[in-house]
Motif scaffolding. Structure first.
Motif, short mmCIF file in Angstrom:
data_model
loop_
_atom_site.label_atom_id
_atom_site.label_comp_id
_atom_site.label_asym_id
_atom_site.label_seq_id
_atom_site.Cartn_x
_atom_site.Cartn_y
_atom_site.Cartn_z
N MET A 1 0.85 -1.19 0.00
CA MET A 1 0.00 0.00 0.00
C MET A 1 0.89 1.25 0.00
SD MET A 1 -2.79 1.27 2.83
CE MET A 1 -3.83 -0.17 2.63
N LYS A 2 0.58 2.23 -0.86
CA LYS A 2 1.33 3.47 -0.92
C LYS A 2 0.55 4.57 -0.21
CE LYS A 2 3.64 2.36 -5.28
NZ LYS A 2 3.90 2.80 -6.67
N TYR A 3 1.29 5.52 0.33
CA TYR A 3 0.68 6.62 1.06
C TYR A 3 1.04 7.95 0.42
CZ TYR A 3 -0.01 3.11 4.72
OH TYR A 3 -0.37 1.99 5.42
N VAL A 4 0.10 8.90 0.44
CA VAL A 4 0.34 10.26 -0.01
C VAL A 4 -0.07 11.19 1.13
CG1 VAL A 4 -0.25 12.04 -1.68
CG2 VAL A 4 -0.07 9.66 -2.43
N ARG A 5 0.82 12.09 1.51
CA ARG A 5 0.54 12.97 2.63
C ARG A 5 -0.51 14.02 2.27
NH1 ARG A 5 5.70 15.43 5.46
NH2 ARG A 5 4.01 16.12 6.83
N MET A 6 -1.40 14.27 3.23
CA MET A 6 -2.44 15.28 3.05
C MET A 6 -1.86 16.67 3.27
SD MET A 6 -6.09 15.58 5.04
CE MET A 6 -5.28 15.89 6.62
N LYS A 7 -2.36 17.63 2.50
CA LYS A 7 -1.89 19.01 2.62
C LYS A 7 -2.88 19.87 3.41
CE LYS A 7 -0.11 22.71 -0.38
NZ LYS A 7 0.10 23.11 -1.79
N GLN A 8 -4.12 19.91 2.96
CA GLN A 8 -5.17 20.68 3.63
C GLN A 8 -6.49 19.93 3.51
OE1 GLN A 8 -4.62 23.43 5.30
NE2 GLN A 8 -2.62 24.11 4.55
N PHE A 9 -7.45 20.29 4.35
CA PHE A 9 -8.77 19.66 4.24
C PHE A 9 -9.86 20.65 4.67
CE2 PHE A 9 -7.42 18.82 8.55
CZ PHE A 9 -8.57 19.01 9.30
N ILE A 10 -11.07 20.42 4.17
CA ILE A 10 -12.25 21.20 4.55
C ILE A 10 -13.36 20.22 4.88
CG2 ILE A 10 -14.01 22.85 3.80
CD1 ILE A 10 -11.98 24.10 1.94
N ILE A 11 -13.91 20.31 6.08
CA ILE A 11 -15.05 19.50 6.50
C ILE A 11 -16.31 20.35 6.37
CG2 ILE A 11 -16.11 18.25 8.43
CD1 ILE A 11 -13.28 17.75 9.49
N HIS A 12 -17.40 19.76 5.96
CA HIS A 12 -18.67 20.49 5.84
C HIS A 12 -18.97 21.18 7.17
CE1 HIS A 12 -22.83 21.49 5.02
NE2 HIS A 12 -22.68 21.09 3.77
N GLY A 13 -19.33 22.46 7.09
CA GLY A 13 -19.55 23.24 8.29
C GLY A 13 -20.71 22.74 9.15
N ASP A 14 -21.65 22.01 8.56
CA ASP A 14 -22.81 21.49 9.30
C ASP A 14 -22.73 19.98 9.51
OD1 ASP A 14 -24.07 24.02 9.52
OD2 ASP A 14 -24.78 23.85 7.46
N LEU A 26 -13.46 17.64 1.82
CA LEU A 26 -12.53 17.71 0.70
C LEU A 26 -11.11 17.83 1.25
CD1 LEU A 26 -14.32 20.31 -1.62
CD2 LEU A 26 -14.14 17.85 -2.01
N LEU A 27 -10.16 17.30 0.51
CA LEU A 27 -8.77 17.44 0.93
C LEU A 27 -7.87 17.60 -0.29
CD1 LEU A 27 -7.00 14.59 0.41
CD2 LEU A 27 -8.51 13.78 2.22
N SER A 28 -6.73 18.20 -0.06
CA SER A 28 -5.70 18.29 -1.09
C SER A 28 -4.47 17.54 -0.57
CB SER A 28 -5.34 19.74 -1.40
OG SER A 28 -4.83 20.39 -0.24
N THR A 29 -3.67 17.03 -1.48
CA THR A 29 -2.51 16.23 -1.10
C THR A 29 -1.21 16.93 -1.50
OG1 THR A 29 -2.71 15.02 -3.20
CG2 THR A 29 -3.76 14.04 -1.25
N MET A 30 -0.13 16.50 -0.91
CA MET A 30 1.17 17.11 -1.16
C MET A 30 1.64 16.87 -2.59
SD MET A 30 1.90 18.68 1.64
CE MET A 30 3.65 19.03 1.47
N ARG A 31 1.19 15.77 -3.18
CA ARG A 31 1.55 15.48 -4.56
C ARG A 31 0.39 14.75 -5.23
NH1 ARG A 31 3.21 10.09 -5.01
NH2 ARG A 31 3.67 9.05 -3.03
N LYS A 32 0.44 14.67 -6.54
CA LYS A 32 -0.63 14.02 -7.29
C LYS A 32 -0.71 12.54 -6.95
CE LYS A 32 -0.69 17.08 -11.31
NZ LYS A 32 -0.55 17.16 -12.79
N ILE A 33 -1.93 12.02 -6.93
CA ILE A 33 -2.15 10.59 -6.69
C ILE A 33 -2.33 9.90 -8.04
CG2 ILE A 33 -3.64 8.87 -5.62
CD1 ILE A 33 -4.47 11.00 -3.60
#
Length: 202
Positions: A1-14, A26-33
């Motif tokens: 299994m390969k891992y990609v580090r998470m950069k930022q994330f947004i959770i629904h406010g409600d 939603l999240l963004s990663t340090m590099r493309k998956i």
């Protein structure tokens, strides 16, 4: 299994964990998956209706064993009446999978994509009732506006675009005022204050 580090994330406010409301982030990663076979995923406001969808994940198998390889299964799309047998169905949620038996998303598959036609994502694994094999999926179409809005926010505020976009109103000027700038090329007009702040800059 390969891992990609998470950069930022947004959770629904409600988001409400106890009621399973607005179970999306939603999240963004340090590099493309690398997606290998699937090069891109389509999100649609009104996806086509199909009988079966396709779900994958690294969750437990039918023997409750944790998996280190990506597994997948077909998921039968269920009617609203069948889904209501799960109990209260939160807004923006539908269900799929067998009513009983094996062949459904399991523990550890949460957030996994439910795909139709090989490329259209319609859902995200949200929850499952212990007494049934039916799985509740967050409806991607229901949250599409939220996804669009927060994708821009995630990319622009936290990602590549570090400078905030600024804007101002610009008053359209008449020809006489524009000529005060000097020679005015054919097909050109002017706008903005004659003096002071509030105009476009370099």
């Amino acid at each position: 299994m390969k891992y990609v580090r998470m950069k930022q994330f947004i959770i629904h406010g409600d988001y409400d964990e106890s009621k399973l409301l607005n179970d999306i982030a939603l999240l963004s990663t340090m590099r493309k998956i690398p997606l290998n076979v699937v090069k891109r995923v389509i999100l649609m406001k009104s996806p086509p209706r199909v009988k079966y969808a396709y779900v994958s994940g690294w969750g437990n198998d039918e023997f409750d064993q944790l998996q280190l390889t990506l597994k997948h299964t077909n998921a039968l799309m269920q009617t609203e009446n069948v889904c209501k047998t799960m109990g209260w169905l939160p807004p923006g949620v539908f269900c799929a999978g067998p009513v009983t038996g094996i062949g459904a998303a399991e523990v550890g598959d949460s957030g996994g994509a439910l795909i139709i036609n090989g490329i259209i994502q319609i859902g995200l694994v949200s929850y499952k009732m212990d007494s049934k094999s039916l799985v509740g999926y967050t409806n991607v179409s229901y949250f599409l506006d939220w996804i669009r809005r927060n994708s821009k926010r995630l990319y622009c505020e936290y990602g590549h675009l570090k400078t905030a976009l600024k804007h101002t109103s610009a008053k359209l000027q008449n020809l006489a005022v524009c000529k005060s700038m000097g020679w005015l090329p054919v097909g050109t007009f002017c706008a903005g204050p004659v003096t002071g702040l509030g105009a476009a800059n370099e």
